[in-house]
Design an enzyme around this catalytic site. Structure first.
Site, PDB file in Angstrom:
ATOM      1  CG  HIS A  98       2.442   2.682  -6.305  1.00 20.30           C
ATOM      2  ND1 HIS A  98       3.665   2.085  -6.414  1.00 20.30           N
ATOM      3  CD2 HIS A  98       2.659   3.831  -5.625  1.00 20.30           C
ATOM      4  CE1 HIS A  98       4.580   2.830  -5.831  1.00 20.30           C
ATOM      5  NE2 HIS A  98       3.994   3.903  -5.353  1.00 20.30           N
ATOM      6  CD  GLU A 116       3.450   5.963  -2.451  1.00 18.29           C
ATOM      7  OE1 GLU A 116       3.841   4.788  -2.394  1.00 18.29           O
ATOM      8  OE2 GLU A 116       4.039   6.860  -3.061  1.00 18.29           O
ATOM      9  CG  HIS A 173       3.721   8.837  -6.972  1.00 12.96           C
ATOM     10  ND1 HIS A 173       2.986   7.807  -7.499  1.00 12.96           N
ATOM     11  CD2 HIS A 173       4.604   8.259  -6.144  1.00 12.96           C
ATOM     12  CE1 HIS A 173       3.389   6.667  -6.986  1.00 12.96           C
ATOM     13  NE2 HIS A 173       4.386   6.891  -6.155  1.00 12.96           N
ATOM     14  NE  ARG A 193      12.695   2.681 -11.592  1.00  8.76           N
ATOM     15  CZ  ARG A 193      13.207   1.441 -11.444  1.00  8.76           C
ATOM     16  NH1 ARG A 193      13.497   0.713 -12.490  1.00  8.76           N
ATOM     17  NH2 ARG A 193      13.432   0.952 -10.254  1.00  8.76           N
TER      18      ARG A 193
END
Ligand code: ZN
Length: 313
Positions: A98, A116, A173, A193
């Site tokens: 991200h 996150e 991740h 992605r």
């Protein structure tokens, strides 16, 4: 105590990697056997939760944020800042990364970046996560990505129930199959992605975002020791801080007798991940997600239950 607890109706998402445990092990009506995500506390346009009962029953969380900012501490922020999800990964999720706020603002139409964190709710024997990578510098990273040397590049680490992992922007991740996770994140849906195991959806591979990924991946990655915290057996009947960052604070709370506190944050989000009990005079049980609004005052929780609690920073 003043105001009322805001209980939420989750929004479910079907995913190619999703399973059926949200309907089997959790008290939810799911839309199908490949339900990957339960957006439990969300005001995001891709999944806006509604209030379950009380004065605001049926209203979306985004509308409540706009029209009743006093419930959330009148912060003046343009959107509800957090998003809480439960993820049921029957199969591996794609490898992703991200952006941070600055990169997303410029490259993603003013969206927020995404920080996150994950609390592992359940894990299959031998389960693992991808967190970080093994490239020493940007050139090495770029050539390993371009040549598809994924086994060499990706850092896979074993995890078990009760582990907690903070994922900063720029961290490569992936959640692997066999894990159930409670995710607390910034209110953003921007994901790049990197690799999708060459899987096909409706006969086609899903889009990859290699250039943007290479822009944002942090090199070198943080060490494994810095990445994982064991949050399984923490002191009972008190809030145990798992992380405090620029966007949120997250705590684990195991109630075995009685827990009391003052709600002194702008607002607090609580997710019951196990057991049942009473919060003041409301019954709460596994699968409930609710917000304690600003100025709610004193709360008392009794019973035998586990919660993940969060608040905006
Ligand atoms: Zn992510």
């Amino acid at each position: 105590m003043s105001g009322e607890i805001l209980f939420l109706n989750p929004v479910f998402k079907q995913m190619i990697w999703g399973g059926d445990r949200l309907g089997k092990d959790w008290p939810y009506q799911i839309p199908g056997d490949n339900t990957g995500e339960c957006w439990a506390v969300s005001a995001h346009p891709n999944g806006d939760c509604t209030i379950k009962k009380g004065t605001y029953a049926g209203q979306t969380l985004s509308k409540l944020w706009e029209e009743n900012p006093e419930l959330f501490g009148n912060t003046g922020k343009d959107r509800f800042p957090l998003l809480v999800k439960i993820i049921d990964a029957k199969d591996d999720l794609s490898i992703q990364v991200h952006p941070d706020d600055n990169y997303a603002k410029v490259n993603e139409n003013g969206s927020l970046g995404k920080t996150e964190c994950w609390y592992v709710l359940d894990s299959r024997e031998g389960a693992s996560l991808v967190v970080g990578h093994n490239a020493a510098n940007k050139d090495e990273l770029t050539s390993m990505v371009r040549e598809g040397k994924w086994n060499e590049l990706l850092r896979e680490i074993p995890v078990k129930k009760g582990d907690f992992i903070q994922i900063e922007p720029g961290t490569v991740h992936a959640i692997k199959g066999g894990l159930m996770i409670l995710e607390t994140q910034q209110n953003s849906d921007i994901t790049y992605r990197v690799y999708d195991y060459n899987r096909l959806t409706n006969g086609k591979p899903r889009e990859l975002h290699l250039e943007k990924s290479l822009d944002v991946i942090t090199v070198p990655a943080k060490s494994v020791d810095e990445s994982i915290l064991e949050a399984d057996k923490l002191p009972e009947n008190k809030l145990n801080l798992l992380v405090a960052c620029g966007y949120y604070k997250v705590w684990k709370l195991d109630v075995t007798e009685k827990f009391e506190m003052q709600q002194d944050q702008d607002f607090m989000i609580m997710s019951v991940i196990n057991g049942e009990g009473m919060l003041n005079d409301e019954k709460i049980c596994k699968g409930d997600h609710f917000i304690l609004p600003c100025g709610y005052g004193g709360i008392s929780i009794q019973g035998n239950l586990q919660l993940i609690v969060s608040a905006p920073a």
